[in-house]
Design a protein around this motif. Sequence first.
Motif, mmCIF file in Angstrom:
data_model
loop_
_atom_site.group_PDB
_atom_site.id
_atom_site.type_symbol
_atom_site.label_atom_id
_atom_site.label_comp_id
_atom_site.label_asym_id
_atom_site.label_seq_id
_atom_site.Cartn_x
_atom_site.Cartn_y
_atom_site.Cartn_z
ATOM 1 N N HIS A 46 0.670 -1.097 -0.115
ATOM 2 C CA HIS A 46 -0.020 0.017 0.096
ATOM 3 C C HIS A 46 0.853 1.297 0.157
ATOM 4 O O HIS A 46 1.549 1.460 1.049
ATOM 5 C CB HIS A 46 -0.903 0.207 1.331
ATOM 6 N N HIS A 48 1.194 5.504 -1.808
ATOM 7 C CA HIS A 48 0.627 6.468 -2.596
ATOM 8 C C HIS A 48 1.861 7.249 -3.212
ATOM 9 O O HIS A 48 2.139 7.953 -2.628
ATOM 10 C CB HIS A 48 -0.125 7.600 -1.749
ATOM 11 N N HIS A 185 -9.497 2.246 2.253
ATOM 12 C CA HIS A 185 -9.064 2.412 3.542
ATOM 13 C C HIS A 185 -10.073 2.173 4.701
ATOM 14 O O HIS A 185 -11.158 3.032 4.158
ATOM 15 C CB HIS A 185 -8.384 4.012 3.638
ATOM 16 N N HIS A 241 -5.431 -0.873 6.692
ATOM 17 C CA HIS A 241 -5.427 -0.461 8.115
ATOM 18 C C HIS A 241 -6.419 -1.349 9.007
ATOM 19 O O HIS A 241 -5.523 -2.018 9.837
ATOM 20 C CB HIS A 241 -5.790 0.911 8.268
ATOM 21 N N ASP A 292 2.075 3.220 3.404
ATOM 22 C CA ASP A 292 1.221 4.363 3.028
ATOM 23 C C ASP A 292 2.381 5.341 2.471
ATOM 24 O O ASP A 292 3.320 4.993 2.023
ATOM 25 C CB ASP A 292 0.599 4.775 4.365
HETATM 26 ZN ZN LIG Z 1 -3.241 5.299 2.284
#
Ligand SMILES: [Zn+2]
Length: 349
Positions: A46, A48, A185, A241, A292
Amino acid sequence: MLKGGLVVVGQHIAASGPLDELRQRYPEAPIVHKGKALTPPVVNAHTHLDLSTVPYFRGPYTEFIQHVIDHRMKRTPEATQQGLEALRALGVGGFGDIAYQPEVVEWLLEHCALPGVVYLEVINRNPTEAEGIASWVARRLSEWRGRNSQLRVGISPHTPYNVSPALLKKLVEIARLEGFPLQMHVAESPEETELMTQGRGPLQALPERYGFPPYQALPGLTPVRYLAELGVLGPHLTVVHGVQVDEEEVEMLAQSGTLVVACPRSNEALACGQMPWDWYLKHRLEPALGTDSQSSSPDLDVRNEALFLWGRVDPRVLVRAATRSGYRVLGLETPRITRGTPVSQVQSW
Ligand SMILES: [Zn+2]
């Protein structure tokens, strides 16, 4: 703990096993210490990458969301390229990335040499627009799927509260029918739970602050129960998460075959709490690991996520989280370290 090792001849692995055994079989071989673990290339499940130039933030989750909204113009292919180079330098075996803009998906499909999944992020709370948005997403993904790329494409409804139930149902239907993976998420912050269950809290102020459409009547259910109710859970979905959950919700995720990614350093930075690993393991759901973005994590190395949890979670589980569970999220086979494996395909921790 049992010490293990690999025997390297030239540029390839000749043998693997417990260190004592290898020492007997290869008494002349010099020993080179390589740290805590030797594994196949790790997976960052995961990221971005388009947030790679947004400054690192520590503070409450809602303020982080504002920080990201304030810097949204920085979410470009150029920022993505910077993140991709960092991943390449780390030698990852694959990655799962959320792209805010279609241009970023296009750029990755064309330029990325690493395997994985790029998920197009979808945010829309207006149920009257659900039909139009869903068919636009379906058209774009079918077109992208035809590209000759190392990456698969998927859909990322941002959060349970940022996509209308009508749109979420349609996106899940498209994903199931067409075989597109979903990543979302879910149950990240106490603020998300407060908004979903009581329709109030710090997040409630954001739409007005930015002139965005307001949240629709929220369901009064916790995020995971809401998704269960809508029929969204299942093996096509990866929940990122899964921190703000009770044991019954962990059981719901496990029984439905939903996949889960943990991002422990980001959770710590944004005061979200920590995933209840014991409950996940009790219900036989082994999470993967993700960093993340670099705006809530100091770097893109999932080994550092595992090391952050070292001593709190069984190290063998953490090694599997960064390898086997990550490859599973991406729909890729886990490489094995065996006789003949090039030494370049072995990572040390
Ligand atoms: Zn994220």
